[in-house]
Enzyme design. Structure first.
Site, mmCIF file in Angstrom:
data_model
loop_
_atom_site.group_PDB
_atom_site.id
_atom_site.type_symbol
_atom_site.label_atom_id
_atom_site.label_comp_id
_atom_site.label_asym_id
_atom_site.label_seq_id
_atom_site.Cartn_x
_atom_site.Cartn_y
_atom_site.Cartn_z
ATOM 1 N N LYS A 157 31.090 -43.578 -38.553
ATOM 2 C CA LYS A 157 30.977 -44.844 -37.837
ATOM 3 C C LYS A 157 31.164 -44.668 -36.329
ATOM 4 C CE LYS A 157 32.399 -47.798 -41.692
ATOM 5 N NZ LYS A 157 33.416 -48.736 -42.216
ATOM 6 N N LYS A 181 20.208 -46.188 -47.729
ATOM 7 C CA LYS A 181 20.875 -47.257 -48.467
ATOM 8 C C LYS A 181 20.293 -48.613 -48.088
ATOM 9 C CE LYS A 181 25.222 -47.101 -47.538
ATOM 10 N NZ LYS A 181 26.674 -47.377 -47.596
ATOM 11 N N LYS A 238 22.282 -54.386 -44.592
ATOM 12 C CA LYS A 238 22.060 -55.596 -43.787
ATOM 13 C C LYS A 238 21.627 -55.262 -42.371
ATOM 14 C CE LYS A 238 27.054 -55.726 -43.009
ATOM 15 N NZ LYS A 238 27.427 -54.791 -44.081
#
Length: 343
Positions: free
Chosen positions: A114, A206, A209
């Site tokens: 991240k 994956k 969103k």
């Protein structure tokens, strides 16, 4: 010491829920109501480790709680609440920050993924995220957590923190009358295979969103027409479906769509291919669209009803927080005593 068979899990409100969240997590929560004491949280404190628009955070918090209920969690049987209503999570997280070692945190691959090359500018909360996750679980002395592959390292850290706390404060734990460990060594719970749903446009990624194309992701609040359209336009190859799972090797998009069908129908991939093997996408996609609509539309309808009724949702979340706090407060009182805090 004997620990109550208790489950804790949570989902972070950082975007609209999608099919991957449902098949990978929420649907797996429901059967555990029959075998465990179950606590399901909307982990809004985790969400703010990166910037969230406050109104979006509130909306997503309601949406996740609504999804829990619409998917089959019963607020009378499971404790459903948002994390920030029970501040013992934050208190125990600080104590665990002082138990965990920097080296343990630095090895967390999710932080590296991240933060990327910008690790000097991310929040301290993002670095300490796994300590808060450990507090979420151990605040309730949860014996099991249904986690996906991406969270297994964090659960291992939770176990390490529990072991170190039990070791470091052994004398104080015994002095309080506890026999054996204070915290359980939480186990991963197997509740059937967790479907790792991929993008409808790129089977190597994956479902997310954050994908640039809205057509790559089926959202839990999508209506029937939108679900059918997204599946119809999903990327595929030119070959017919094989008759067994081995024939899907190297066909990422085909494997994803067949896997979604299998998960939604509670069947094996081989069983699905036994029905559709040899057929083309012109037959399979409409069948998958119909199945997805039949499963997801009732959930979406109930989610929309619940989200629109803020009074009902607030009552559910407050009631869940009260029940969670009733478990957490005596455990936290013992922890304060063990570490030497005067209250």
């Amino acid at each position: 010491m004997t620990f109550t068979p208790r489950v804790f899990s949570g989902i972070k409100p950082s975007g609209d829920l999608h099919l991957g969240n449902y098949l990978g997590a929420i649907r797996r929560f429901v059967p555990l109501q029959d075998t465990h004491e179950t606590i399901y949280c909307v982990v809004d404190m985790h969400a703010i480790t990166v910037w969230q628009e406050p109104e979006d955070l509130k909306r997503w918090t309601y949406e996740i709680a609504a999804a829990y209920i619409a998917a089959g969690l019963d607020p009378a049987r499971s404790i459903i609440f948002n994390q920030s209503q029970v501040m013992e999570h934050a208190e125990l997280s600080w104590i665990f920050n002082c138990v965990a070692r920097m080296g343990w945190m630095a090895r967390m691959t999710q932080f590296k993924d991240k933060a990327g090359e910008n690790s000097e500018n991310v929040s301290l909360g993002l670095f300490a995220y796994p300590s808060l996750m450990a507090a979420d679980i151990l605040l309730y002395k949860a014996t099991g957590v249904p986690v996906g592959e991406d969270q297994k390292q964090h659960l291992e850290l939770t176990r390490d923190i529990a072991k170190k706390f039990n070791h470091d404060f052994r004398k104080q734990i015994k002095a309080l009358g506890f026999k054996g460990d204070f915290f359980p060594i939480t186990e991963t719970l197997a509740t059937g295979p967790a479907m790792r749903v991929k993008s409808l446009k790129d089977g190597s990624k994956k479902m997310s969103k954050s994908d640039a194309s809205d057509m790559s992701t089926i959202y839990m609040m999508d209506d029937a027409d939108t679900i059918a359209k997204k599946i119809k336009r999903a990327t595929t190859d030119a070959d017919a479906l094989p008759s067994e799972a081995a024939g899907l090797a190297g066909r990422l998009e085909a494997e994803n769509l067949v896997g979604i069908y299998a998960a939604l129908s509670n069947r094996s991939v081989d069983d699905v291919l036994g029905e559709f093997g040899g057929q083309g996408w012109g037959k399979f996609k409409p069948a998958l669209g119909d199945l997805a609509v039949s499963v997801l539309s009732p959930i979406a309808d109930e989610m929309k009803r619940l989200v629109a009724d803020r009074g009902e949702m607030d009552a559910i979340l407050r009631g869940g927080a009260d029940r969670a706090r009733a478990i957490a407060q005596p455990i936290m009182a013992d922890i304060r005593n063990i570490v030497g805090f005067i209250r």
